[in-house]
Scaffold this motif. Structure first.
Motif, PDB file in Angstrom:
ATOM      1  N   CYS A  95       0.849  -1.196   0.000  1.00 53.82           N
ATOM      2  CA  CYS A  95       0.000   0.000   0.000  1.00 53.82           C
ATOM      3  C   CYS A  95       0.887   1.249   0.000  1.00 53.82           C
ATOM      4  N   PRO A  96       1.404   1.651  -1.161  1.00 52.76           N
ATOM      5  CA  PRO A  96       2.353   2.759  -1.223  1.00 52.76           C
ATOM      6  C   PRO A  96       1.760   4.125  -0.884  1.00 52.76           C
ATOM      7  N   SER A  97       0.444   4.240  -0.776  1.00 51.15           N
ATOM      8  CA  SER A  97      -0.151   5.539  -0.462  1.00 51.15           C
ATOM      9  C   SER A  97      -0.099   5.886   1.028  1.00 51.15           C
ATOM     10  N   LEU A  98       0.315   4.942   1.880  1.00 49.29           N
ATOM     11  CA  LEU A  98       0.393   5.241   3.311  1.00 49.29           C
ATOM     12  C   LEU A  98       1.346   6.401   3.546  1.00 49.29           C
ATOM     13  N   ILE A  99       0.952   7.286   4.442  1.00 48.55           N
ATOM     14  CA  ILE A  99       1.764   8.463   4.723  1.00 48.55           C
ATOM     15  C   ILE A  99       2.705   8.203   5.888  1.00 48.55           C
ATOM     16  N   SER A 100       2.146   7.755   7.006  1.00 49.93           N
ATOM     17  CA  SER A 100       2.973   7.541   8.186  1.00 49.93           C
ATOM     18  C   SER A 100       2.407   6.390   9.010  1.00 49.93           C
ATOM     19  N   ILE A 101       3.306   5.669   9.677  1.00 51.48           N
ATOM     20  CA  ILE A 101       2.925   4.536  10.518  1.00 51.48           C
ATOM     21  C   ILE A 101       3.647   4.682  11.850  1.00 51.48           C
ATOM     22  N   ALA A 102       2.931   4.426  12.929  1.00 57.22           N
ATOM     23  CA  ALA A 102       3.543   4.394  14.256  1.00 57.22           C
ATOM     24  C   ALA A 102       3.053   3.143  14.978  1.00 57.22           C
ATOM     25  N   ILE A 103       4.005   2.364  15.501  1.00 52.57           N
ATOM     26  CA  ILE A 103       3.647   1.196  16.294  1.00 52.57           C
ATOM     27  C   ILE A 103       4.407   1.248  17.614  1.00 52.57           C
ATOM     28  N   ALA A 104       3.765   0.751  18.647  1.00 50.77           N
ATOM     29  CA  ALA A 104       4.393   0.712  19.969  1.00 50.77           C
ATOM     30  C   ALA A 104       3.998  -0.584  20.649  1.00 50.77           C
ATOM     31  N   HIS A 105       4.957  -1.234  21.278  1.00 51.60           N
ATOM     32  CA  HIS A 105       4.700  -2.474  22.015  1.00 51.60           C
ATOM     33  C   HIS A 105       5.447  -2.411  23.330  1.00 51.60           C
ATOM     34  N   ARG A 106       4.746  -2.716  24.397  1.00 46.76           N
ATOM     35  CA  ARG A 106       5.395  -2.726  25.706  1.00 46.76           C
ATOM     36  C   ARG A 106       6.206  -4.002  25.860  1.00 46.76           C
ATOM     37  N   ILE A 107       7.433  -3.850  26.342  1.00 41.53           N
ATOM     38  CA  ILE A 107       8.301  -4.988  26.641  1.00 41.53           C
ATOM     39  C   ILE A 107       9.019  -4.707  27.955  1.00 41.53           C
ATOM     40  N   ASP A 108       9.607  -5.756  28.506  1.00 42.53           N
ATOM     41  CA  ASP A 108      10.385  -5.649  29.745  1.00 42.53           C
ATOM     42  C   ASP A 108       9.567  -5.000  30.858  1.00 42.53           C
ATOM     43  N   THR A 109       8.297  -5.402  30.949  1.00 43.17           N
ATOM     44  CA  THR A 109       7.412  -4.811  31.938  1.00 43.17           C
ATOM     45  C   THR A 109       6.232  -5.741  32.212  1.00 43.17           C
ATOM     46  N   VAL A 110       5.473  -5.396  33.231  1.00 41.33           N
ATOM     47  CA  VAL A 110       4.238  -6.088  33.583  1.00 41.33           C
ATOM     48  C   VAL A 110       3.083  -5.177  33.170  1.00 41.33           C
ATOM     49  N   VAL A 111       2.104  -5.739  32.464  1.00 44.05           N
ATOM     50  CA  VAL A 111       0.956  -4.964  31.997  1.00 44.05           C
ATOM     51  C   VAL A 111      -0.303  -5.506  32.679  1.00 44.05           C
ATOM     52  N   PRO A 112      -0.898  -4.726  33.591  1.00 49.57           N
ATOM     53  CA  PRO A 112      -2.104  -5.187  34.283  1.00 49.57           C
ATOM     54  C   PRO A 112      -3.321  -5.252  33.367  1.00 49.57           C
ATOM     55  N   VAL A 113      -4.343  -5.976  33.794  1.00 48.21           N
ATOM     56  CA  VAL A 113      -5.606  -6.053  33.067  1.00 48.21           C
ATOM     57  C   VAL A 113      -6.134  -4.635  32.845  1.00 48.21           C
ATOM     58  N   GLY A 114      -6.582  -4.391  31.621  1.00 47.01           N
ATOM     59  CA  GLY A 114      -7.139  -3.094  31.262  1.00 47.01           C
ATOM     60  C   GLY A 114      -6.150  -2.128  30.660  1.00 47.01           C
ATOM     61  N   GLU A 115      -4.856  -2.383  30.825  1.00 43.92           N
ATOM     62  CA  GLU A 115      -3.851  -1.496  30.229  1.00 43.92           C
ATOM     63  C   GLU A 115      -3.467  -1.985  28.835  1.00 43.92           C
ATOM     64  N   SER A 116      -2.911  -1.078  28.054  1.00 44.44           N
ATOM     65  CA  SER A 116      -2.539  -1.371  26.672  1.00 44.44           C
ATOM     66  C   SER A 116      -1.171  -2.025  26.575  1.00 44.44           C
ATOM     67  N   SER A 117      -1.088  -3.006  25.689  1.00 43.31           N
ATOM     68  CA  SER A 117       0.171  -3.699  25.408  1.00 43.31           C
ATOM     69  C   SER A 117       0.745  -3.304  24.061  1.00 43.31           C
ATOM     70  N   VAL A 118      -0.125  -2.990  23.111  1.00 36.47           N
ATOM     71  CA  VAL A 118       0.310  -2.654  21.755  1.00 36.47           C
ATOM     72  C   VAL A 118      -0.604  -1.570  21.204  1.00 36.47           C
ATOM     73  N   ALA A 119      -0.013  -0.660  20.417  1.00 42.47           N
ATOM     74  CA  ALA A 119      -0.776   0.421  19.791  1.00 42.47           C
ATOM     75  C   ALA A 119      -0.253   0.645  18.379  1.00 42.47           C
ATOM     76  N   ILE A 120      -1.174   0.952  17.477  1.00 39.52           N
ATOM     77  CA  ILE A 120      -0.831   1.182  16.066  1.00 39.52           C
ATOM     78  C   ILE A 120      -1.623   2.384  15.576  1.00 39.52           C
ATOM     79  N   ALA A 121      -0.988   3.255  14.808  1.00 38.84           N
ATOM     80  CA  ALA A 121      -1.670   4.351  14.121  1.00 38.84           C
ATOM     81  C   ALA A 121      -1.106   4.446  12.709  1.00 38.84           C
ATOM     82  N   VAL A 122      -1.994   4.600  11.740  1.00 39.05           N
ATOM     83  CA  VAL A 122      -1.605   4.670  10.335  1.00 39.05           C
ATOM     84  C   VAL A 122      -2.361   5.819   9.683  1.00 39.05           C
ATOM     85  N   SER A 123      -1.641   6.675   8.952  1.00 36.11           N
ATOM     86  CA  SER A 123      -2.303   7.731   8.181  1.00 36.11           C
ATOM     87  C   SER A 123      -2.192   7.422   6.692  1.00 36.11           C
ATOM     88  N   SER A 124      -3.247   7.801   5.996  1.00 34.39           N
ATOM     89  CA  SER A 124      -3.361   7.509   4.574  1.00 34.39           C
ATOM     90  C   SER A 124      -4.304   8.529   3.944  1.00 34.39           C
TER      91      SER A 124
END
Length: 177
Positions: A95-124
């Protein structure tokens, strides 16, 4: 939040066919994730759509009776960063029309119930490409990135979990590269 970023080696194509710089942001770390920060990173005047995904820790896994209290994430950070960039490069090729991508993943940590482990945002320029890319990125992250999770249950027991996508060779980017 995004202390580790890596620009893409490709250029995006805007809706009018003109090239514009493609920017990718990859974060792996212990800090809590902020989806609004990712959205700010991918905003662009050329974007008609920003699609997002936020993966959170739930208290059950595959309908089991024991409640999950936290997830512990560990990773081979250097390999995981390279794999994340390969995933984004592959998404950009499809998909060459994508403008920007941001991904984030938590590592080296404890993630309690209800908190985020991974996030993605894509602009197009258009929503269809943005939504499809977010889904493809998440599938490929789960199948390929060198991040492992350990579930901690309310009774104190723990279990390492493999994502079902990781055993599916069609989704595993490391097997096709």
């Amino acid at each position: 939040m995004l202390s580790q970023t890596q620009p893409a080696t490709t250029s995006a194509i805007s809706s009018d066919g003109a090239p514009c710089p493609a920017i990718d942001h990859i974060y792996l770390g212990p800090e809590p994730l902020d989806l609004s920060s990712l959205v700010e990173l991918v905003k662009s005047p050329a974007a008609g759509a920003i699609a997002t995904f936020l993966g959170t820790t739930r208290d059950t896994f595959q309908g089991r009776l024991r409640k999950v209290t936290t997830l512990r994430y560990t990773a081979h950070a250097a390999l995981a960063m390279k794999t994340c960039q390969r995933i984004l490069d592959n998404v950009r090729r499809s998909c060459p029309s994508l403008i920007s991508i941001a991904i984030a993943h938590r590592i080296d940590t404890v993630v309690p119930v209800g908190e985020s482990s991974v996030a993605i945002a894509v602009s197009s320029p258009h929503r269809k490409e943005a939504f499809a890319s977010v889904s493809q990125i998440m599938d490929d992250l789960k199948a390929s990135v060198e991040v492992w999770k350990e579930e901690v249950y309310e009774d104190g027991d723990v279990a390492w979990k493999e994502n079902s996508e990781a055993s599916n060779s069609e989704n595993n980017i490391n097997k096709v590269m």
